[in-house]
Write an enzyme that holds these catalytic residues in place. Structure first.
Site, short mmCIF file in Angstrom:
data_model
loop_
_atom_site.label_atom_id
_atom_site.label_comp_id
_atom_site.label_asym_id
_atom_site.label_seq_id
_atom_site.Cartn_x
_atom_site.Cartn_y
_atom_site.Cartn_z
N LYS A 112 -11.55 -30.02 -13.32
CA LYS A 112 -11.60 -31.11 -12.42
C LYS A 112 -11.91 -32.45 -13.38
CE LYS A 112 -13.97 -33.00 -8.38
NZ LYS A 112 -14.95 -32.72 -7.22
N PHE A 159 -19.74 -22.46 -8.28
CA PHE A 159 -18.97 -22.34 -7.07
C PHE A 159 -17.37 -22.37 -7.18
CE2 PHE A 159 -17.24 -24.70 -3.12
CZ PHE A 159 -17.13 -23.35 -2.22
N GLN A 160 -16.70 -21.49 -6.54
CA GLN A 160 -15.21 -21.46 -6.66
C GLN A 160 -14.51 -21.46 -7.93
OE1 GLN A 160 -13.50 -24.23 -3.92
NE2 GLN A 160 -13.95 -22.85 -2.24
N MET A 182 10.23 1.08 7.14
CA MET A 182 10.65 1.74 5.94
C MET A 182 9.76 2.81 5.34
SD MET A 182 12.84 1.51 3.48
CE MET A 182 13.50 0.20 2.89
C1 LIG Z 1 2.49 -7.01 0.86
C2 LIG Z 1 3.19 -5.58 0.97
N1 LIG Z 1 2.33 -4.64 1.55
C3 LIG Z 1 2.84 -3.33 1.59
C4 LIG Z 1 4.30 -3.02 1.25
C5 LIG Z 1 4.72 -1.72 1.52
N2 LIG Z 1 6.05 -1.49 2.29
C6 LIG Z 1 7.31 -1.97 2.07
S1 LIG Z 1 8.29 -1.70 3.42
C7 LIG Z 1 6.84 -1.74 4.42
C8 LIG Z 1 7.31 -1.88 6.06
C9 LIG Z 1 7.68 -3.12 6.40
O1 LIG Z 1 7.73 -3.02 7.74
P1 LIG Z 1 8.53 -4.40 8.47
O2 LIG Z 1 8.27 -5.36 8.00
O3 LIG Z 1 8.37 -4.09 10.12
O4 LIG Z 1 10.14 -3.95 8.37
P2 LIG Z 1 10.93 -2.70 8.50
O5 LIG Z 1 11.02 -1.76 7.45
O6 LIG Z 1 10.41 -2.18 10.08
O7 LIG Z 1 12.28 -3.37 8.72
C10 LIG Z 1 5.64 -1.76 3.81
C11 LIG Z 1 4.34 -1.56 4.68
C12 LIG Z 1 4.96 -4.01 0.70
N3 LIG Z 1 6.07 -4.07 0.29
N4 LIG Z 1 4.26 -5.26 0.48
#
Ligand SMILES: Cc1ncc(C[n+]2csc(CCOP(=O)(O)OP(=O)(O)O)c2C)c(N)n1
Lengths: 89, 568
Positions: B160, B110-111, B467
């Protein structure tokens, strides 16, 4: 980007003993763009002695430096007398 | 003393007074020992990823070792993103996890997860303890290793039964710091004196090596223009007129063009990452390279160096400074030329002064930069808002800018800000987040409330994954796919549910009051900033293209190409 033809190299690696030693070496070789084509490893009183034949198109020196970064690695000898492999890519 | 008690003792020996963790079955002996431990504050985050990222933020802001703790299985897997984040940005971190009892390892207990195997690629080193008497030397080695040379996370996984077993071996004396390698710098100096257009190119390695002042001394003594990577932001003095800004995908034109024009690139604590260099074939095509770094494996990894010097950065930099003070460079004309370019092609654009205008991302960050105290620490998440912070906030020290560079981890910001506030209780700590990123570790609002941390939270809400939307618009023919977040929760109500005050602004004339309000409050507060969905980060280099081919707003409509090689 065009890659140079893959070459085969011999590497000898000395490592102190720890449970994941072999995995670490294999992982570095793989992630840095090489494949292992032959391996001969034995655990001796002083630690691991690992002889590898690897194949790849990237710089052998880069691979050597990355292997040297592994904490348990004591020494890496990379044979620079490279052989061009038969198989391409 | 049992294994668990020994671990806490090792923390005390190393003056580790703050650790971030989350309990569970296999780590329970350590939590039991914590009840009686003195001098160690345990911060309970609400998700193990939050623990790891908080430890990361703690280390980034302070330069000290960040420590996180979790149980086996899901506890350990939840840490992974945070540990990878620290690994990619060379952050000193100690990770301690409980493992199933020795006799059960390999039985699919487990785990049980194979932590050692799982984490191989994201640690500087890792240990699976097989005998409690290994703990004294392993803890000592792990803490030293995480902080020496090129820092990084070191993971200690402890079954553990060994946390409960008696440790009979005493702790070894703390390791002495390793003396820096003595290196000849004369070959590099020769290149410098030979060059007509040398350029400083500095990265995160400067502050990781504690070489901030040494770098500034060199910048001054050389009189050279300089560009920085995302993690090198703050290396130059805020008022340094020779600082051309960040280079790379969202860098300034002045910085990218200087790199293209220079005939000598003096790389200091940077690894020539692809987001910084763009397509390598077009990167600093006419330049020779001097490369200084703590990690020899960075030399020649992506770009051959004419002279590479390893070892302690501060010592190396001081060596250069001394030589350049004795015999200055004659490159004033080049520096002047770069300064002019900085004025013409830097990132300072005029703010929209119109009161009722919607809030622009860059405009908001510029106001924030003007209003916040000089020693404020700004953590950010990942996306457009992160790039606006990098471009438009004027940082005066690299440890004031906490940004997930190598991994680009959405959700980094809030836990990192929490860690930074623990490390620097007297400083203003602000997290600038996007509406997407904020939701990735929103549970940490509870941590802020629990410890009553005065962290200020800013959400730049464009109702989408900005982005990604931007790249879909520019490089995928504007075909939007899964980026819409117009059903976000009401962030103000959400903060209030955690008993954190909050307010929303949406017009330019509200910016100043909004920022002043959150700063004035003695405690945490959230500022929800509504911004336009369509706003883009300019300039931008298409992923895989050369930095020479920067696009800006005026070219927006001319490049609706598609590309398969994009990673947002
Ligand atoms: C954990 C993770 N998942 C996906 C991405 C891909 N990714 C890069 S920027 C982005 C959008 C970020 O959106 P938001 O936080 O609203 O910021 P904005 O670009 O709108 O300022 C994504 C999905 C990432 N960098 N990290």
């Amino acid at each position: 980007m065009s890659q140079p033809a893959p070459r085969e190299y011999q590497i000898e690696c000395r490592m102190t003993f720890e449970p994941a030693a072999l995995e670490r070496v294999c992982q570095v070789v793989r992630i840095r763009g090489f494949e292992v084509t032959e391996v001969n490893a034995s655990l001796q009183d002083t630690g691991w002695r690992i002889a590898l034949t690897v194949r790849g198109s990237r710089s052998l020196d880069m691979l050597r430096k990355q292997l040297e970064k592994l904490h348990n690695v004591e020494r890496v000898v990379a044979d620079t007398t490279q052989r061009i492999t038969q198989r391409s890519a | 003393m049992n294994g668990a008690q020994h671990i806490l003792k090792a923390f005390q020996n190393h003056h580790i007074d703050t650790v971030f963790g989350y309990p569970g079955g296999c780590i329970m002996p350590l939590y039991d020992a914590l009840v009686d431990a003195e001098g160690v504050e345990h911060v309970l985050c609400r998700h193990e990823q939050g623990c790891a990222l908080a430890a990361d933020g703690y280390a980034r802001a302070s330069g000290r070792l960040g420590v996180c703790i979790a149980t086996s299985g899901p506890g350990a897997t939840n840490l992974i993103t945070g540990v990878a984040n620290a690994h990619r940005d060379s952050i000193p971190m100690l990770v301690v996890t409980g493992q199933v009892p020795s006799s059960l390892i390999g039985t699919d207990a487990f785990q049980e997860t194979d932590v050692l195997g799982m984490a191989l690629g994201i640690v500087k080193h890792s240990y699976l303890i097989t005998d409690a008497n290994e703990l004294p030397s392993v803890m000592e080695e792990a803490m030293t290793l995480a902080q020496s040379g090129r820092p990084g996370p070191v993971w200690v996984d402890i079954p553990k039964d060994l946390l409960l077993a008696e440790v009979t071996r005493p702790a070894p004396a703390p390791n002495q710091a390793v003396a820096p390698e003595a290196m000849a710098i004369s070959a590099a100096l020769e290149l410098l004196y030979d060059a007509q257009r040398p350029l400083l190119y500095s990265g995160g390695g400067v502050s990781l090596a504690g070489a901030e002042s040494a770098f500034r001394r060199l910048a001054e003594a050389s009189g050279l223009p300089g560009v920085v990577t995302l993690k090198g932001i703050g290396n130059h003095h805020k008022a340094d007129p020779n600082h051309l800004g960040m280079l790379g995908m969202h860098g300034s034109r002045a910085a990218n063009e200087a790199v293209e024009a220079c005939d000598l690139l003096f790389v200091i604590g940077a690894r020539l990452d692809d987001r910084a260099t763009g397509n390598l074939a077009g990167f600093a095509p006419g330049a020779r390279v001097i490369h200084l770094d703590a990690d020899h494996a960075e030399f020649g990894k992506l770009r051959a160096a004419d002279v590479a010097l390893g070892g302690d950065l501060a010592t190396l930099l001081d060596g250069f400074t001394e030589a350049l003070q004795a015999r200055p460079l004659a490159t004033q004309a080049w520096t002047e030329q770069c300064r002019r370019q900085r004025t013409l092609k830097g990132l300072q654009t005029a703010d929209n002064e119109e009161a009722l205008a919607p809030i622009s991302g860059p405009g908001f960050i510029r106001q924030l930069s003007r209003i916040t105290p000089d020693d404020a620490i700004i953590a950010c998440d990942v996306g457009q808002h992160q790039m606006w912070v990098a471009q438009h906030y004027q940082f005066d020290h690299p440890r004031h800018h906490l940004s997930s560079g190598g991994l680009g981890t959405m959700g980094f910001g809030m836990p990192a800000a929490i860690g930074a506030q623990f490390a620097c209780p007297g400083q203003t700590v602000i997290n600038v987040s996007g509406d997407g990123s904020f939701m990735m570790n929103a549970q940490e609002l509870a941590t802020i409330r629990r410890y009553n941390l005065p962290v200020k939270l800013i959400i730049m809400d464009n109702q989408c994954l900005g982005m990604v939307r931007q790249q879909q618009e520019l490089f995928y023919g504007n075909r939007e796919s899964q980026i819409d977040l117009n059903d976000n929760p009401d962030f103000v109500t959400m903060a209030r549910a955690f008993d954190i005050p909050a307010m929303r602004i949406e017009r330019s004339d509200q910016i100043r009051r909004g920022i002043e309000t959150i700063l004035a409050l003695d405690g945490p507060m959230l500022l929800h900033v509504a911004i336009a969905r369509e706003e883009n980060v300019w300039p931008i280099v298409k992923p895989g293209a050369s930095n020479r081919d920067m696009l800006d707003a005026s070219q927006q409509r001319q490049h609706p190409t598609t590309s398969k090689e994009i990673t947002a």
